[in-house]
Design a protein around this motif. Sequence first.
Motif, mmCIF file in Angstrom:
data_model
loop_
_atom_site.group_PDB
_atom_site.id
_atom_site.type_symbol
_atom_site.label_atom_id
_atom_site.label_comp_id
_atom_site.label_asym_id
_atom_site.label_seq_id
_atom_site.Cartn_x
_atom_site.Cartn_y
_atom_site.Cartn_z
ATOM 1 N N PHE A 111 0.825 -1.208 0.000
ATOM 2 C CA PHE A 111 0.000 0.000 0.000
ATOM 3 C C PHE A 111 0.863 1.263 0.000
ATOM 4 O O PHE A 111 0.431 2.310 -0.472
ATOM 5 N N VAL A 112 2.101 1.169 0.487
ATOM 6 C CA VAL A 112 3.022 2.305 0.389
ATOM 7 C C VAL A 112 3.500 2.463 -1.046
ATOM 8 O O VAL A 112 3.599 3.582 -1.569
ATOM 9 N N ALA A 113 3.791 1.332 -1.703
ATOM 10 C CA ALA A 113 4.182 1.391 -3.117
ATOM 11 C C ALA A 113 3.051 1.975 -3.955
ATOM 12 O O ALA A 113 3.280 2.785 -4.868
ATOM 13 N N SER A 114 1.809 1.567 -3.646
ATOM 14 C CA SER A 114 0.660 2.092 -4.371
ATOM 15 C C SER A 114 0.498 3.592 -4.109
ATOM 16 O O SER A 114 0.186 4.363 -5.018
ATOM 17 N N TYR A 115 0.720 4.003 -2.861
ATOM 18 C CA TYR A 115 0.700 5.426 -2.501
ATOM 19 C C TYR A 115 1.738 6.189 -3.304
ATOM 20 O O TYR A 115 1.495 7.302 -3.795
ATOM 21 N N GLY A 116 2.922 5.598 -3.471
ATOM 22 C CA GLY A 116 3.969 6.249 -4.238
ATOM 23 C C GLY A 116 3.609 6.401 -5.697
ATOM 24 O O GLY A 116 3.782 7.483 -6.286
ATOM 25 N N GLU A 198 -5.596 -8.513 -0.570
ATOM 26 C CA GLU A 198 -5.057 -7.150 -0.558
ATOM 27 C C GLU A 198 -6.170 -6.109 -0.631
ATOM 28 O O GLU A 198 -7.117 -6.240 -1.392
ATOM 29 N N TYR A 199 -6.025 -5.080 0.165
ATOM 30 C CA TYR A 199 -7.007 -3.995 0.157
ATOM 31 C C TYR A 199 -6.370 -2.638 -0.128
ATOM 32 O O TYR A 199 -6.706 -1.958 -1.098
ATOM 33 N N ARG A 206 -7.787 2.599 -7.220
ATOM 34 C CA ARG A 206 -9.200 2.493 -7.589
ATOM 35 C C ARG A 206 -9.489 1.261 -8.451
ATOM 36 O O ARG A 206 -10.125 1.340 -9.497
ATOM 37 N N PHE A 207 -8.986 0.124 -7.986
ATOM 38 C CA PHE A 207 -9.244 -1.147 -8.663
ATOM 39 C C PHE A 207 -10.103 -2.015 -7.755
ATOM 40 O O PHE A 207 -9.696 -2.353 -6.641
ATOM 41 N N ASP A 208 -11.284 -2.374 -8.221
ATOM 42 C CA ASP A 208 -12.232 -3.112 -7.394
ATOM 43 C C ASP A 208 -11.999 -4.614 -7.496
ATOM 44 O O ASP A 208 -11.979 -5.192 -8.588
ATOM 45 N N THR A 209 -11.839 -5.248 -6.342
ATOM 46 C CA THR A 209 -11.787 -6.702 -6.235
ATOM 47 C C THR A 209 -12.803 -7.116 -5.179
ATOM 48 O O THR A 209 -13.466 -6.274 -4.574
ATOM 49 N N PHE A 210 -12.914 -8.410 -4.934
ATOM 50 C CA PHE A 210 -13.825 -8.867 -3.883
ATOM 51 C C PHE A 210 -13.432 -8.270 -2.538
ATOM 52 O O PHE A 210 -14.293 -7.898 -1.741
ATOM 53 N N THR A 211 -12.133 -8.168 -2.286
ATOM 54 C CA THR A 211 -11.693 -7.661 -0.993
ATOM 55 C C THR A 211 -12.072 -6.206 -0.797
ATOM 56 O O THR A 211 -12.590 -5.818 0.265
ATOM 57 N N THR A 212 -11.815 -5.359 -1.803
ATOM 58 C CA THR A 212 -12.170 -3.944 -1.641
ATOM 59 C C THR A 212 -13.680 -3.779 -1.503
ATOM 60 O O THR A 212 -14.148 -2.942 -0.721
ATOM 61 N N ALA A 213 -14.444 -4.587 -2.240
ATOM 62 C CA ALA A 213 -15.896 -4.503 -2.145
ATOM 63 C C ALA A 213 -16.390 -4.969 -0.778
ATOM 64 O O ALA A 213 -17.332 -4.394 -0.218
ATOM 65 N N ILE A 214 -15.749 -5.997 -0.228
ATOM 66 C CA ILE A 214 -16.148 -6.492 1.096
ATOM 67 C C ILE A 214 -15.864 -5.442 2.159
ATOM 68 O O ILE A 214 -16.676 -5.205 3.063
ATOM 69 N N VAL A 215 -14.703 -4.807 2.070
ATOM 70 C CA VAL A 215 -14.363 -3.776 3.055
ATOM 71 C C VAL A 215 -15.381 -2.646 3.009
ATOM 72 O O VAL A 215 -15.872 -2.180 4.044
ATOM 73 N N VAL A 216 -15.733 -2.199 1.800
ATOM 74 C CA VAL A 216 -16.723 -1.129 1.654
ATOM 75 C C VAL A 216 -18.067 -1.565 2.234
ATOM 76 O O VAL A 216 -18.739 -0.812 2.946
ATOM 77 N N ALA A 217 -18.468 -2.809 1.926
ATOM 78 C CA ALA A 217 -19.754 -3.306 2.411
ATOM 79 C C ALA A 217 -19.773 -3.409 3.929
ATOM 80 O O ALA A 217 -20.759 -3.040 4.578
ATOM 81 N N TYR A 218 -18.670 -3.891 4.527
ATOM 82 C CA TYR A 218 -18.619 -4.011 5.983
ATOM 83 C C TYR A 218 -18.580 -2.645 6.648
ATOM 84 O O TYR A 218 -19.134 -2.455 7.737
ATOM 85 N N GLN A 219 -17.916 -1.703 6.023
ATOM 86 C CA GLN A 219 -17.856 -0.365 6.602
ATOM 87 C C GLN A 219 -19.232 0.300 6.630
ATOM 88 O O GLN A 219 -19.529 1.079 7.523
ATOM 89 N N SER A 220 -20.071 -0.052 5.652
ATOM 90 C CA SER A 220 -21.381 0.590 5.569
ATOM 91 C C SER A 220 -22.449 -0.162 6.357
ATOM 92 O O SER A 220 -23.368 0.451 6.894
#
Length: 515
Positions: A111-116, A198-199, A206-220
């Motif tokens: 996630f730091v590499a992605s930030y970079g 990976e999240y 801004r690449f959607d996978t099952f993990t990113t979608a699950i995190v968004v769903a759990y947060q809401s």
Amino acid sequence: MTGGRGRSGDGGRRPPATLVALVVVLAAVMLVPVGYVVATVVEIGWAELAELVFRPRVGELLLNTVLLLLIGVPATIVLGVGGAWLVERTDLPGRRVFAVLLAAPLAIPAFVASYGWASAIPSIHGLGGGLLVAVLAYSPLVYLPVLATLRGLDPALEESARSLGDGSWAVFARVVLPQLRLAMLGGGLIVALHLLAEYGAFAFVRFDTFTTAIVVAYQSTFAGPAAASLGVVLTALCLLLLVAESSARGRGRYARVGSGSPHPAVPIRLGRATAPAIGALTALVLASTAVPLASVLRWLGAAESSAFADLGATVLQTALLGAGAAIGATLVAFPVAWLVGRFPGRRVRVLEAPYYVASSLPAIIVALALVTVTLRLVPALYQTVFTVMVAYVIVFLPRALVSLRAGIAQVPESLEEAARSLGVSPLVARLRVTVPLLVPSIAAGAALVALGAANELTATLLLAPTGTRTLATQFWSAASAVDYPGAAPYALLLILLSIPAVGLMFAQARGWRAR
């Protein structure tokens, strides 16, 4: 390499009942997150589950995730194997420098590499961005075990093949590559599990996978049916990966007695391929290390003095949590790795599978499962360091398990039998003969676990006691608020904290022949 194993689990022996019982009990704990998902699905009901699974959004996420695996895992294997072969088996100029630099990306969290990359090129996004960041960040997970295996191969085998008229490529394909199968499969499996879970890295681009979608769903919705249904699909993908890796692994033996040929392998002359090889490795190093590091340093220069407050306490807490996770994961992985290495077979593989299944789930699902279990059964453990350690062990156990499994597979069991023939008890023989030979594998696995724990984000946010501050959580807090200068000190410290562990892993890989 085959040979030297004596009798094996395939030869009719049964594993000790106490060992099997211990592995089963630990597997039950590892499956708590899976049980949480299953229980949630039962509460939803099959009719509603089918509606949630068979919808366009799930199809889009499935396509993204499958493409990520089908392209990303082979790409990391190609980069890892190619880089290791160039620095270990050829006359590549500067190969010692490249050998270190190819392992360096492991010190930069994904996630730091992605930030970079995202701060350097804001337009980067989607599958291309996700693949770029993930492949560059995770290729060392294949490179290091392959490098260690190449260091341990007997060069006499390659010399014999050349004496029979085989060229360099034929020797690589027919002699070297088959001996790298365990390292490639183990490293590829770890990469695949990382890609599934990976999240942070994918959220930045801004690449959607099952993990990113699950995190968004759990947060809401915290633990809504939509997130649980996505978790079911993700678990199924993990099972498919485990079956594929287990089938490809086979039952081959890779241990040998003795050190093989006493001389090192004669470097292969690259000739006209020298310049392209140097160019390719230089481009890889720049993309995987220089770009993220340059972005971090650029934002660090713009950071205000307040961004450096409480860094000491944050580093200490991160180090303590990482060390605890490394010890816990190694203790849990050892009996499983021993069972798999000494008593291989279908039933043993079934017992091994749960240790990977839970780890394939996003850390946020593991965390929410532990939140539910602790609140309902043991409220006193809710938001304690113990619960955080359990989450880390579940999430990062494959790092220790794969390393230990490969190490045990390469230690000839006949060495223990020789010690027992001199009147030494089985336990003492293992402690005196086998365990010292496993120290490099234990150290490498523990370092990988510590790295993962130090970089873990979602589980730490949800499970850590109030007031806990790690480098990862502080970095994410600033970066997610688009405070890139404020995130830079934590990003740099994450990198610096990772360097000793990566150095240890690299030293163990390069020092394999000394064993």
